[in-house]
Design a protein around this motif. Structure first.
Motif, PDB file in Angstrom:
ATOM      1  N   SER A  95      11.200  83.907  22.935  1.00 32.76           N
ATOM      2  CA  SER A  95      11.448  85.463  23.578  1.00 32.76           C
ATOM      3  C   SER A  95      12.418  85.864  23.577  1.00 32.76           C
ATOM      4  O   SER A  95      12.304  86.679  24.170  1.00 32.76           O
ATOM      5  CB  SER A  95      10.080  85.117  25.133  1.00 32.76           C
ATOM      6  OG  SER A  95      11.167  84.005  25.630  1.00 32.76           O
ATOM      7  N   THR A  96      14.201  85.279  23.022  1.00 30.10           N
ATOM      8  CA  THR A  96      14.843  85.858  23.476  1.00 30.10           C
ATOM      9  C   THR A  96      15.854  85.160  21.762  1.00 30.10           C
ATOM     10  O   THR A  96      15.101  84.587  21.008  1.00 30.10           O
ATOM     11  CB  THR A  96      15.767  85.525  24.149  1.00 30.10           C
ATOM     12  OG1 THR A  96      15.747  83.663  23.932  1.00 30.10           O
ATOM     13  CG2 THR A  96      14.950  85.554  25.737  1.00 30.10           C
ATOM     14  N   ALA A  97      16.613  85.892  21.824  1.00 35.39           N
ATOM     15  CA  ALA A  97      17.696  85.540  20.151  1.00 35.39           C
ATOM     16  C   ALA A  97      18.271  84.237  20.795  1.00 35.39           C
ATOM     17  O   ALA A  97      18.455  84.033  22.314  1.00 35.39           O
ATOM     18  CB  ALA A  97      18.465  86.403  20.122  1.00 35.39           C
ATOM     19  N   PRO A  98      19.068  83.632  19.721  1.00 40.60           N
ATOM     20  CA  PRO A  98      19.569  81.825  20.620  1.00 40.60           C
ATOM     21  C   PRO A  98      20.815  82.992  21.241  1.00 40.60           C
ATOM     22  O   PRO A  98      21.864  84.156  21.278  1.00 40.60           O
ATOM     23  CB  PRO A  98      20.091  82.035  19.013  1.00 40.60           C
ATOM     24  CG  PRO A  98      19.766  82.841  18.047  1.00 40.60           C
ATOM     25  CD  PRO A  98      18.318  83.794  17.990  1.00 40.60           C
ATOM     26  N   THR A  99      21.802  81.881  22.054  1.00 38.68           N
ATOM     27  CA  THR A  99      22.397  82.400  23.312  1.00 38.68           C
ATOM     28  C   THR A  99      23.289  82.186  22.714  1.00 38.68           C
ATOM     29  O   THR A  99      25.250  82.880  22.996  1.00 38.68           O
ATOM     30  CB  THR A  99      22.141  81.565  24.186  1.00 38.68           C
ATOM     31  OG1 THR A  99      22.430  80.372  23.994  1.00 38.68           O
ATOM     32  CG2 THR A  99      21.693  81.967  25.068  1.00 38.68           C
ATOM     33  N   CYS A 100      23.682  80.834  21.135  1.00 38.58           N
ATOM     34  CA  CYS A 100      25.261  80.939  20.649  1.00 38.58           C
ATOM     35  C   CYS A 100      24.524  79.560  19.479  1.00 38.58           C
ATOM     36  O   CYS A 100      23.277  78.917  19.715  1.00 38.58           O
ATOM     37  CB  CYS A 100      25.758  80.162  21.267  1.00 38.58           C
ATOM     38  SG  CYS A 100      25.786  78.587  21.806  1.00 38.58           S
ATOM     39  N   LEU A 101      25.614  79.741  18.634  1.00 41.97           N
ATOM     40  CA  LEU A 101      25.273  78.494  17.459  1.00 41.97           C
ATOM     41  C   LEU A 101      26.378  78.095  17.060  1.00 41.97           C
ATOM     42  O   LEU A 101      27.324  78.336  17.625  1.00 41.97           O
ATOM     43  CB  LEU A 101      25.084  78.972  15.926  1.00 41.97           C
ATOM     44  CG  LEU A 101      23.664  79.229  15.017  1.00 41.97           C
ATOM     45  CD1 LEU A 101      23.320  80.587  16.327  1.00 41.97           C
ATOM     46  CD2 LEU A 101      24.105  80.441  14.297  1.00 41.97           C
ATOM     47  N   VAL A 102      26.733  76.651  17.530  1.00 42.82           N
ATOM     48  CA  VAL A 102      27.300  75.542  17.693  1.00 42.82           C
ATOM     49  C   VAL A 102      26.985  74.421  16.355  1.00 42.82           C
ATOM     50  O   VAL A 102      25.778  73.718  15.647  1.00 42.82           O
ATOM     51  CB  VAL A 102      26.987  75.076  18.846  1.00 42.82           C
ATOM     52  CG1 VAL A 102      28.120  73.868  18.596  1.00 42.82           C
ATOM     53  CG2 VAL A 102      27.332  75.639  19.710  1.00 42.82           C
ATOM     54  N   ASN A 103      28.444  74.333  15.578  1.00 47.26           N
ATOM     55  CA  ASN A 103      28.448  73.243  14.407  1.00 47.26           C
ATOM     56  C   ASN A 103      28.671  71.911  15.105  1.00 47.26           C
ATOM     57  O   ASN A 103      29.938  71.281  15.579  1.00 47.26           O
ATOM     58  CB  ASN A 103      29.362  73.469  13.723  1.00 47.26           C
ATOM     59  CG  ASN A 103      29.241  75.150  12.669  1.00 47.26           C
ATOM     60  OD1 ASN A 103      27.649  75.562  12.355  1.00 47.26           O
ATOM     61  ND2 ASN A 103      30.035  76.170  11.909  1.00 47.26           N
ATOM     62  N   CYS A 104      28.123  71.494  14.859  1.00 50.35           N
ATOM     63  CA  CYS A 104      28.062  69.815  14.846  1.00 50.35           C
ATOM     64  C   CYS A 104      28.655  68.546  13.958  1.00 50.35           C
ATOM     65  O   CYS A 104      27.727  68.623  13.359  1.00 50.35           O
ATOM     66  CB  CYS A 104      27.280  69.196  15.847  1.00 50.35           C
ATOM     67  SG  CYS A 104      26.924  67.323  17.021  1.00 50.35           S
ATOM     68  N   HIS A 105      30.056  68.161  14.222  1.00 51.78           N
ATOM     69  CA  HIS A 105      30.136  67.510  13.156  1.00 51.78           C
ATOM     70  C   HIS A 105      30.025  65.694  13.377  1.00 51.78           C
ATOM     71  O   HIS A 105      30.771  65.258  12.463  1.00 51.78           O
ATOM     72  CB  HIS A 105      31.628  67.224  12.727  1.00 51.78           C
ATOM     73  CG  HIS A 105      32.241  68.812  13.010  1.00 51.78           C
ATOM     74  ND1 HIS A 105      32.072  69.188  11.621  1.00 51.78           N
ATOM     75  CD2 HIS A 105      32.056  70.710  13.113  1.00 51.78           C
ATOM     76  CE1 HIS A 105      32.051  70.113  10.896  1.00 51.78           C
ATOM     77  NE2 HIS A 105      32.127  71.184  12.052  1.00 51.78           N
ATOM     78  N   CYS A 106      29.289  65.737  14.947  1.00 57.79           N
ATOM     79  CA  CYS A 106      28.997  63.919  14.949  1.00 57.79           C
ATOM     80  C   CYS A 106      28.040  63.814  13.732  1.00 57.79           C
ATOM     81  O   CYS A 106      27.654  64.298  13.386  1.00 57.79           O
ATOM     82  CB  CYS A 106      27.921  64.268  16.707  1.00 57.79           C
ATOM     83  SG  CYS A 106      26.655  64.657  16.454  1.00 57.79           S
ATOM     84  N   THR A 107      28.229  61.982  13.744  1.00 57.67           N
ATOM     85  CA  THR A 107      28.188  61.363  13.000  1.00 57.67           C
ATOM     86  C   THR A 107      25.956  61.418  13.057  1.00 57.67           C
ATOM     87  O   THR A 107      25.252  61.653  11.376  1.00 57.67           O
ATOM     88  CB  THR A 107      28.513  59.470  12.699  1.00 57.67           C
ATOM     89  OG1 THR A 107      29.658  59.957  12.884  1.00 57.67           O
ATOM     90  CG2 THR A 107      27.637  58.709  11.609  1.00 57.67           C
ATOM     91  N   SER A 108      25.701  61.449  13.611  1.00 53.93           N
ATOM     92  CA  SER A 108      24.191  61.633  13.793  1.00 53.93           C
ATOM     93  C   SER A 108      24.057  62.436  13.421  1.00 53.93           C
ATOM     94  O   SER A 108      22.901  62.704  12.142  1.00 53.93           O
ATOM     95  CB  SER A 108      24.186  61.440  15.444  1.00 53.93           C
ATOM     96  OG  SER A 108      22.089  61.070  15.514  1.00 53.93           O
ATOM     97  N   CYS A 109      24.458  64.172  13.502  1.00 55.16           N
ATOM     98  CA  CYS A 109      23.829  65.243  12.879  1.00 55.16           C
ATOM     99  C   CYS A 109      23.809  64.966  11.772  1.00 55.16           C
ATOM    100  O   CYS A 109      23.489  66.090  11.016  1.00 55.16           O
ATOM    101  CB  CYS A 109      24.682  66.228  13.529  1.00 55.16           C
ATOM    102  SG  CYS A 109      24.050  67.089  15.264  1.00 55.16           S
ATOM    103  N   ARG A 110      25.192  64.627  10.973  1.00 59.46           N
ATOM    104  CA  ARG A 110      25.280  64.526   9.893  1.00 59.46           C
ATOM    105  C   ARG A 110      24.750  63.887   8.620  1.00 59.46           C
ATOM    106  O   ARG A 110      24.050  64.172   7.765  1.00 59.46           O
ATOM    107  CB  ARG A 110      26.879  64.133   9.344  1.00 59.46           C
ATOM    108  CG  ARG A 110      28.001  65.162   9.770  1.00 59.46           C
ATOM    109  CD  ARG A 110      29.517  64.445   9.479  1.00 59.46           C
ATOM    110  NE  ARG A 110      29.989  63.952  10.453  1.00 59.46           N
ATOM    111  CZ  ARG A 110      30.625  62.331   9.148  1.00 59.46           C
ATOM    112  NH1 ARG A 110      29.800  62.303   8.141  1.00 59.46           N
ATOM    113  NH2 ARG A 110      31.258  61.768   9.814  1.00 59.46           N
ATOM    114  N   LYS A 111      23.967  62.993   9.544  1.00 58.29           N
ATOM    115  CA  LYS A 111      23.147  62.103   8.267  1.00 58.29           C
ATOM    116  C   LYS A 111      21.741  62.227   8.658  1.00 58.29           C
ATOM    117  O   LYS A 111      21.326  62.476   7.451  1.00 58.29           O
ATOM    118  CB  LYS A 111      23.085  60.566   9.463  1.00 58.29           C
ATOM    119  CG  LYS A 111      24.540  59.355   9.449  1.00 58.29           C
ATOM    120  CD  LYS A 111      24.286  59.151   8.447  1.00 58.29           C
ATOM    121  CE  LYS A 111      25.451  58.053   8.011  1.00 58.29           C
ATOM    122  NZ  LYS A 111      25.865  57.353   7.023  1.00 58.29           N
TER     123      LYS A 111
END
Length: 137
Positions: free
Chosen positions: A16-32
Motif C-alpha cells: 500500500s506504500t512505496a518502500p521506506t528505504c533500500l539496503v544492500n546486505c553483504h552477509c554470507t547468508s544473503c550472498r548465498k
C-alpha cells in the motif's frame, strides 16, 4: 502502491506504500541466497504487504525467516524475529513503474563482504560492519 512477483509470477504481492528505504546486505547468508555479492532489500511495514499467494517460509538463521517461491525458488522476503513490524522484500522482485523506488541508502554486514567484490565509495550509501542500520529502520 508498489507491487512485485517471483520470477515465474506464481507468487505476487502488492504494497500500500512505496518502500521506506533500500539496503544492500553483504552477509554470507544473503550472498548465498542471492548468488551475488550482496542482496538488496526494500523495507516496508509488514502490514503494508499483501501476498496474493503466500510464499514458502524457511527459518534461515536463529534471528530471521526468509520466504521464497516453491516453484521457481526466487527469494522474496526476510523477516527479522525481533522486528515483526518491518519486512524486507527482495528489491529485484519489485515491478518498476509508477512507484518511486529509492536508491540504496546503506550497506550492512560489510565485515562479511565478498573479498572479490570492490565497493565504490561514490554511491553515497552509509556503511555498517554488522546489522547497524537495520535496527534503526
Amino acid at each position: 502502491m508498489a507491487s512485485g512477483s517471483c520470477a515465474c509470477h506464481y507468487i505476487s504481492y502488492t504494497a500500500s506504500t512505496a518502500p521506506t528505504c533500500l539496503v544492500n546486505c553483504h552477509c554470507t547468508s544473503c550472498r548465498k541466497q542471492a548468488g551475488a555479492p550482496y542482496q538488496t532489500w526494500a523495507f516496508f511495514a509488514t502490514d503494508d504487504i499483501r501476498w496474493h499467494v503466500n510464499p514458502t517460509e524457511r527459518r534461515s538463521t536463529n534471528t530471521s525467516t526468509r520466504t521464497f517461491c516453491p516453484r521457481c525458488g526466487s527469494t522474496l522476503s526476510m523477516l527479522k524475529h525481533s522486528d515483526l513490524k518491518s519486512i524486507a522484500i527482495a528489491a529485484g522482485t519489485l515491478n518498476e513503474g509508477k512507484t518511486r523506488i529509492p536508491l540504496p541508502s546503506h550497506h550492512i554486514f560489510l565485515s562479511e563482504k565478498a573479498s572479490w567484490f570492490e565497493l565504490s565509495e561514490r554511491d553515497g550509501a552509509k556503511r555498517w560492519d554488522k546489522w547497524g542500520v537495520y535496527d534503526r529502520l
